[in-house]
Design a protein around this motif. Structure first.
Motif, PDB file in Angstrom:
ATOM      1  N   THR A   1       0.835  -1.197   0.000  1.00 41.70           N
ATOM      2  CA  THR A   1       0.000   0.000   0.000  1.00 41.70           C
ATOM      3  C   THR A   1       0.868   1.244   0.000  1.00 41.70           C
ATOM      4  N   GLU A   2       0.377   2.275  -0.660  1.00 40.51           N
ATOM      5  CA  GLU A   2       1.063   3.566  -0.666  1.00 40.51           C
ATOM      6  C   GLU A   2       0.697   4.374   0.571  1.00 40.51           C
ATOM      7  N   GLU A   3      -0.342   3.916   1.282  1.00 46.44           N
ATOM      8  CA  GLU A   3      -0.774   4.615   2.487  1.00 46.44           C
ATOM      9  C   GLU A   3       0.202   4.342   3.635  1.00 46.44           C
ATOM     10  N   LYS A   4       0.162   5.211   4.620  1.00 48.94           N
ATOM     11  CA  LYS A   4       0.961   4.979   5.816  1.00 48.94           C
ATOM     12  C   LYS A   4       0.263   3.929   6.665  1.00 48.94           C
ATOM     13  N   LEU A   5       0.938   2.833   6.927  1.00 52.25           N
ATOM     14  CA  LEU A   5       0.338   1.761   7.704  1.00 52.25           C
ATOM     15  C   LEU A   5       0.189   2.177   9.170  1.00 52.25           C
ATOM     16  N   PRO A   6      -0.889   1.766   9.807  1.00 50.44           N
ATOM     17  CA  PRO A   6      -1.045   2.051  11.239  1.00 50.44           C
ATOM     18  C   PRO A   6      -0.043   1.224  12.041  1.00 50.44           C
ATOM     19  N   PRO A   7       0.136   1.525  13.313  1.00 54.47           N
ATOM     20  CA  PRO A   7       1.040   0.720  14.144  1.00 54.47           C
ATOM     21  C   PRO A   7       0.617  -0.748  14.150  1.00 54.47           C
ATOM     22  N   ILE A   8       1.573  -1.638  13.946  1.00 56.42           N
ATOM     23  CA  ILE A   8       1.325  -3.077  13.925  1.00 56.42           C
ATOM     24  C   ILE A   8       2.231  -3.748  14.940  1.00 56.42           C
ATOM     25  N   GLU A   9       1.679  -4.682  15.697  1.00 56.67           N
ATOM     26  CA  GLU A   9       2.477  -5.462  16.632  1.00 56.67           C
ATOM     27  C   GLU A   9       2.558  -6.907  16.160  1.00 56.67           C
ATOM     28  N   ALA A  10       3.739  -7.503  16.335  1.00 52.57           N
ATOM     29  CA  ALA A  10       3.903  -8.913  15.975  1.00 52.57           C
ATOM     30  C   ALA A  10       2.899  -9.756  16.748  1.00 52.57           C
ATOM     31  N   GLY A  11       2.191 -10.642  16.040  1.00 45.03           N
ATOM     32  CA  GLY A  11       1.174 -11.484  16.667  1.00 45.03           C
ATOM     33  C   GLY A  11      -0.246 -11.050  16.349  1.00 45.03           C
ATOM     34  N   GLN A  12      -0.406  -9.910  15.659  1.00 42.73           N
ATOM     35  CA  GLN A  12      -1.741  -9.453  15.292  1.00 42.73           C
ATOM     36  C   GLN A  12      -2.179 -10.084  13.962  1.00 42.73           C
ATOM     37  N   PHE A  13      -3.437  -9.816  13.594  1.00 43.83           N
ATOM     38  CA  PHE A  13      -3.954 -10.330  12.328  1.00 43.83           C
ATOM     39  C   PHE A  13      -4.557  -9.200  11.516  1.00 43.83           C
ATOM     40  N   ILE A  14      -4.830  -9.490  10.260  1.00 48.17           N
ATOM     41  CA  ILE A  14      -5.400  -8.506   9.340  1.00 48.17           C
ATOM     42  C   ILE A  14      -6.628  -9.116   8.690  1.00 48.17           C
ATOM     43  N   LEU A  15      -7.578  -8.284   8.288  1.00 50.74           N
ATOM     44  CA  LEU A  15      -8.777  -8.757   7.587  1.00 50.74           C
ATOM     45  C   LEU A  15      -8.614  -8.501   6.094  1.00 50.74           C
ATOM     46  N   VAL A  16      -8.933  -9.516   5.295  1.00 51.82           N
ATOM     47  CA  VAL A  16      -8.860  -9.414   3.842  1.00 51.82           C
ATOM     48  C   VAL A  16     -10.282  -9.538   3.295  1.00 51.82           C
ATOM     49  N   ARG A  17     -10.690  -8.572   2.471  1.00 54.78           N
ATOM     50  CA  ARG A  17     -12.056  -8.616   1.942  1.00 54.78           C
ATOM     51  C   ARG A  17     -12.226  -9.802   1.013  1.00 54.78           C
ATOM     52  N   VAL A  18     -13.352 -10.500   1.184  1.00 57.06           N
ATOM     53  CA  VAL A  18     -13.678 -11.643   0.342  1.00 57.06           C
ATOM     54  C   VAL A  18     -14.193 -11.134  -1.000  1.00 57.06           C
ATOM     55  N   PRO A  19     -13.591 -11.529  -2.121  1.00 58.24           N
ATOM     56  CA  PRO A  19     -14.056 -11.041  -3.430  1.00 58.24           C
ATOM     57  C   PRO A  19     -15.494 -11.438  -3.696  1.00 58.24           C
TER      58      PRO A  19
ATOM     59  N   TYR B   1     -15.585 -20.878   2.967  1.00 58.94           N
ATOM     60  CA  TYR B   1     -16.213 -19.972   1.997  1.00 58.94           C
ATOM     61  C   TYR B   1     -15.272 -18.822   1.639  1.00 58.94           C
ATOM     62  N   GLY B   2     -14.719 -18.155   2.672  1.00 61.39           N
ATOM     63  CA  GLY B   2     -13.862 -17.008   2.419  1.00 61.39           C
ATOM     64  C   GLY B   2     -12.530 -17.387   1.808  1.00 61.39           C
ATOM     65  N   SER B   3     -11.845 -18.380   2.400  1.00 61.52           N
ATOM     66  CA  SER B   3     -10.524 -18.764   1.902  1.00 61.52           C
ATOM     67  C   SER B   3     -10.597 -19.315   0.480  1.00 61.52           C
ATOM     68  N   THR B   4     -11.672 -20.025   0.152  1.00 61.22           N
ATOM     69  CA  THR B   4     -11.835 -20.558  -1.205  1.00 61.22           C
ATOM     70  C   THR B   4     -11.975 -19.426  -2.214  1.00 61.22           C
ATOM     71  N   ARG B   5     -12.821 -18.448  -1.906  1.00 57.85           N
ATOM     72  CA  ARG B   5     -13.012 -17.325  -2.824  1.00 57.85           C
ATOM     73  C   ARG B   5     -11.728 -16.514  -2.993  1.00 57.85           C
ATOM     74  N   ILE B   6     -11.005 -16.320  -1.899  1.00 55.35           N
ATOM     75  CA  ILE B   6      -9.781 -15.530  -1.970  1.00 55.35           C
ATOM     76  C   ILE B   6      -8.721 -16.236  -2.808  1.00 55.35           C
ATOM     77  N   THR B   7      -8.462 -17.515  -2.524  1.00 56.70           N
ATOM     78  CA  THR B   7      -7.399 -18.226  -3.230  1.00 56.70           C
ATOM     79  C   THR B   7      -7.745 -18.517  -4.687  1.00 56.70           C
ATOM     80  N   GLU B   8      -9.035 -18.603  -5.002  1.00 57.15           N
ATOM     81  CA  GLU B   8      -9.423 -18.877  -6.382  1.00 57.15           C
ATOM     82  C   GLU B   8      -9.583 -17.605  -7.213  1.00 57.15           C
ATOM     83  N   SER B   9      -9.694 -16.453  -6.552  1.00 54.06           N
ATOM     84  CA  SER B   9      -9.980 -15.217  -7.284  1.00 54.06           C
ATOM     85  C   SER B   9      -8.820 -14.231  -7.339  1.00 54.06           C
ATOM     86  N   TYR B  10      -8.126 -14.047  -6.221  1.00 60.06           N
ATOM     87  CA  TYR B  10      -7.111 -12.996  -6.163  1.00 60.06           C
ATOM     88  C   TYR B  10      -5.816 -13.427  -6.847  1.00 60.06           C
ATOM     89  N   ARG B  11      -5.284 -12.532  -7.650  1.00 58.96           N
ATOM     90  CA  ARG B  11      -4.019 -12.750  -8.340  1.00 58.96           C
ATOM     91  C   ARG B  11      -3.104 -11.536  -8.138  1.00 58.96           C
TER      92      ARG B  11
END
Length: 486
Positions: A281-299, A331-341
């Motif tokens: 991302t070109e945006e400034k990332l917020p503070p991140i701590e090791a051990g956290q997780f991120i949300l990825v939008r399902v296509p 449902y989510g992981s299938t859509r993500i791995t089959e759609s995102y490139r």
């Protein structure tokens, strides 16, 4: 493609598991003993009275028909999307009027025999006929579409809705009306699991108010979403209780949650049907701590996300990396791995989570990983290696079924060579010729000195459950253990 709606347990009490027998007793037994239909009268009175104070709570916790749909019909149902026609207000009103007219006509007809021996039989049969109609019509719809299709236009459900509206105007429902409540909307993973398991096919995660409550007339308060919430943040709470718990909710690990517009820079295949995605991302990332997780939008889903542990990040470079395993029924992981490139834009949210964020004052750390559960420990180990603190010893026990399933083994060996305090213990369950530890992580833990150690664990739910059982047997203090399932 994996279906959106999930079949899951909806009967958590003895009554909910067995109340369906009442429906059979009245609808079928009433054909031979019509007076059994008189048992429906106190049911109608009870659900009407309860609705004034608790909405459609009866539907989700006491209704015999609901028990039949959730316990029996669910097994055979297509469990697909309920057509909009069955959700319409016009159908609800029309069926309420029709049902009320037919039942009233039968009752008036019965009263023509008042004083005779047949009066109670005729009166009871009016309710028997109604129950039989619901059994047949509701049963057919429950198989063709979804178990609770009938509940969207059920006359008794509509009656409860009317009672609920009355109650909200004249009764102190803030002390009695238990609703689905999130500890705080900031902690919601937006994964849609609550919508996927909801018998009424509602979407709580999209409609939480600022106070964390889901205020929907059709919610039957069955707690199915509470039992299935991956974040464990849902409860059935009154408005008063929600207001009291809000200031007490610890939002550590969630305060920096934000929306991040990113692009997939790289996609890499790893062993075991696992994919590694690198986001930039070109945006400034917020503070991140090791051990956290991120949300990825399902296509294909405008407001549904899937949570993944952050396997590495570089705030200065605007880089976040996650590791995703395509789950057979995911449902989510299938859509993500089959759609995102690589090159695709993607919306992220986060960072989130505190369960696996290290206690900076720890001297001994024991990390327990299973399968994909290794991912949150990679940035943790990198952080410990690059910023030595007072940690004297770090032990990673990493278990898989077969040696070919280890992820990031080269990276872990590299850390071991550069970080003297780090001890890496790979464990393989089903490979007798493996030269290292064989068995399960629990076998290794039983012979490991855990006294005074802070323990962090991430892996499949069966592994987490089995390991927690071993910790209890070893009398490890609960405050020394933090975990999440992968």
């Amino acid at each position: 493609m994996t279906k959106f709606h999930i079949k899951t347990n909806r009967t958590f009490t003895f009554l909910r598991r067995n109340a369906w027998l009442f429906t059979i007793l009245v609808a079928i037994g009433g054909l031979f003993q019509p007076r059994l239909g008189l048992l429906v009268i106190p049911v109608i009175l009870a659900l009407t009275l309860m609705s004034i104070f608790r909405g459609r709570y009866w539907c989700g916790n006491f209704c015999p028909h609901g028990s039949l749909y959730d316990r029996i019909s669910l097994r055979f149902s297509r469990n697909t999307h309920i057509p909009e026609i069955f959700r319409s207000r016009i159908l609800r009103l029309a069926f309420f009027v029709f049902f009320g007219f037919m039942l009233t006509r039968k009752i008036i007809s019965a009263f023509s025999a008042l004083g005779s021996a047949s009066f109670y039989d005729r009166l009871g049969f009016g309710f028997v006929a109604s129950y039989l109609m619901v059994l047949i019509l509701g049963g057919i719809l429950s198989i063709l579409f979804a178990p609770r299709t009938w509940c969207h236009f059920c006359p008794m459900g509509f009656l409860q809705t009317l009672g609920y509206r009355l109650g909200r105007k004249v009764a102190p429902v803030t002390r009695t009306d238990a609703r689905i409540t999130a500890l705080n909307p900031l902690m919601c993973h937006q994964c849609g699991k609550c919508a996927r398991v909801c018998p009424m096919q509602l979407s709580p995660y999209q409609e939480f108010r600022g106070d964390g409550q889901f205020d929907h007339e059709k919610c039957i308060r069955c707690s199915t979403c509470v039992e299935n919430c991956p974040a464990g943040i849902l409860s059935l709470s009154t408005p008063d209780a929600a207001r009291q718990q809000a200031p007490l909710t610890d939002l550590t690990g969630y305060r920096h949650r934000t929306t991040i517009a990113a692009v997939i820079r790289d996609v890499r295949s790893l062993p075991g049907d696992v994919m590694e995605y690198t986001f930039h991302t070109e945006e400034k990332l917020p503070p991140i701590e090791a051990g956290q997780f991120i949300l990825v939008r399902v296509p294909g889903e405008a407001s549904m996300f899937r949570a993944f542990s952050i396997s590495s990040f570089d705030r200065a470079a605007g880089m976040i990396r996650v590791t995703i395993k395509k789950a057979p029924m995911g449902y989510g992981s299938t859509r993500i791995t089959e759609s995102y490139r690589a090159g695709d834009p993607v919306e992220l949210q986060g960072p989130m989570g505190r369960e696996l964020v290290m206690d900076k004052n720890s001297r001994r750390l024991v990390l327990v990983a299973g399968g994909l559960g290794i991912t949150p420990f990679l940035p943790i180990l990198e952080d410990l290696k690059n910023h030595p603190r007072q940690v004297e010893q770090v032990t990673l026990i990493y278990g898989v079924n077969r040696s070919g399933e280890f992820l990031y083994q080269d990276e872990l060996e590299g850390i071991r060579k550069e970080y003297p305090a780090f001890h890496f213990v790979p464990v393989v369950a089903f490979e007798p010729e493996f030269p290292g530890e064989k068995g399960f992580v629990t076998d290794v833990l039983k012979k490991t000195d855990l006294n005074g150690a802070q323990i962090y664990m991430c892996g499949p739910l069966p592994m987490v459950s089995a390991t927690l059982k071993v910790f209890r047997q070893m009398e490890i203090p609960e405050e020394s253990i933090r975990y999440e399932s992968a």
